[in-house]
Design a protein around this motif. Sequence first.
Motif, short mmCIF file in Angstrom:
data_model
loop_
_atom_site.label_atom_id
_atom_site.label_comp_id
_atom_site.label_asym_id
_atom_site.label_seq_id
_atom_site.Cartn_x
_atom_site.Cartn_y
_atom_site.Cartn_z
N ARG A 1 -6.81 -9.49 -8.23
CA ARG A 1 -7.10 -8.46 -7.15
C ARG A 1 -8.03 -9.51 -5.95
N GLU B 1 -3.81 -3.22 -10.04
CA GLU B 1 -3.90 -2.86 -8.85
C GLU B 1 -4.92 -1.80 -9.25
N LEU B 2 -4.88 -0.90 -10.44
CA LEU B 2 -5.34 -0.15 -10.68
C LEU B 2 -6.91 -0.12 -11.62
N TRP B 3 -6.44 -1.06 -11.33
CA TRP B 3 -7.82 -1.78 -12.55
C TRP B 3 -7.58 -1.93 -13.62
N PHE C 1 2.05 -5.40 -12.30
CA PHE C 1 1.20 -5.93 -10.86
C PHE C 1 0.54 -4.13 -10.47
N LYS C 2 1.27 -2.55 -11.14
CA LYS C 2 0.49 -2.43 -10.94
C LYS C 2 -1.00 -2.00 -11.60
N HIS D 1 3.73 -6.30 -3.07
CA HIS D 1 2.76 -6.19 -3.69
C HIS D 1 1.07 -6.96 -2.77
N ARG D 2 -0.19 -6.48 -3.15
CA ARG D 2 -1.00 -7.34 -2.16
C ARG D 2 -2.11 -8.25 -3.29
N LEU D 3 -0.79 -8.82 -4.16
CA LEU D 3 -1.95 -9.43 -5.76
C LEU D 3 -1.66 -11.03 -4.99
#
Length: 406
Positions: free
Chosen positions: A296, A159-161, A155-156, A188-190
Amino acid sequence: MVSMASKGALPIWVCAKTAQLQVGCSDLGARTCGFALNLSVNGDSERPRKWECLSVGVLAQRAITPVEDEKPQTSGLESSGAIERTQQEEAKVFHKDLNLLPKPLSALDLYSNSNDGSKVRVAYQGVPGAYSEAAALKAYPKCETVPCDEFEAAFKAVELWLVDKAVLPIENSVGGSIHRNYDLLLRHRLHIVGEVQLQVNHCLLGLPGTRKEDLKRVLSHPQALAQCEMTLMELGVVRVSTEDTAGAAQIVASNGLREAGAVASSRAAEIYGLDILAEKIQDDDDNITRFLILAREPIIPGNDRPFKTSIVFTLEEGPGVLFKALAVFALRDINLTKIESRPQRKRPLRVVDDSNKGSAKYFDYLFYIDFEASMADPRAQHALGHLQEFAGFLRVLGCYPSDIIP
Ligand SMILES: O=C(O)C(=O)C[C@]1(C(=O)O)C=C[C@@H](O)C=C1
């Protein structure tokens, strides 16, 4: 210190004055990538003036690295005299091979225009040979797969590209839901941009020369062990949980375990040099795992092919509220494919104060529903408008094309 930005990793820039670190291509590039790390050692918040490429991170496998021109501007003061000469000498030492020069980040590095996913980097949990990797390759046959040690790391990474997408298991036809990923979807906001249904054929793997009768222990992911319960019972082996199926194969191979086997894919056998002692050992021939593809940005809902929509909501207390919530779909002939409930972590108990009978406590839930309609379909829009009348909270997790098993 300056070190070479090798192919296959992200550069880390350091400001000599403030010791601020920045990961990515350039001032702009790093911001675009969303992971500028500012570690100011002396509290000096002044704009960094002198930037050097300190080292390359292990954060990513493909180069998203800057060309010299992309370095943040140096001030006139610092680019004069000795510093400039030193930089030129360093550049000579480190950039003899022009192919090693980092390439500028382009929109194509972030999004793929091709259907085979040749430009897409996809995170999955596990090590090479895991079913999640196979799911990523089913969705994007030419993608670059990026292994992660935990679901949350995947997930991260999005989020962190660090990657473009993540592919994560959400349910299995035998083992049921993967609750951890339901919880992470909310945290998370995915956005869910696709699904993959994968036929999972488990193999029993062992070191070359071993026989399945010799095995005392079998290692695998708990879901895989559960999917092969009958075979493992018959073998009378002790079951040992590992992070993923391919990880189990790796442990058996790298430790030379003669009395231990692994439940994993035939591809894992190939990668880790193990023998396939038995094939298709799952209890149910049709052992399907459904994976979600996360990104994203959401995709634009279409109606050119079958779409699914996934939502999560809470309901206010009252008789028949869940019945009413589900009726908003039934009334519009919208088929539900999945319903899952999870405890609301911050409010697991609801206290109902009834002075005659004392206090009663009920569990409060989050409801996750997948339904067969696109958000481009007015029926789905009306259903969600209607649902909002009962829901305390409602979030659309994604609208995406349905996958099928050929
Ligand atoms: O361990 C793997 O290979 C995974 O990809 C994980 C996983 C899961 O979590 O369900 C995926 C598919 C199978 O159902 C077994 C395990």
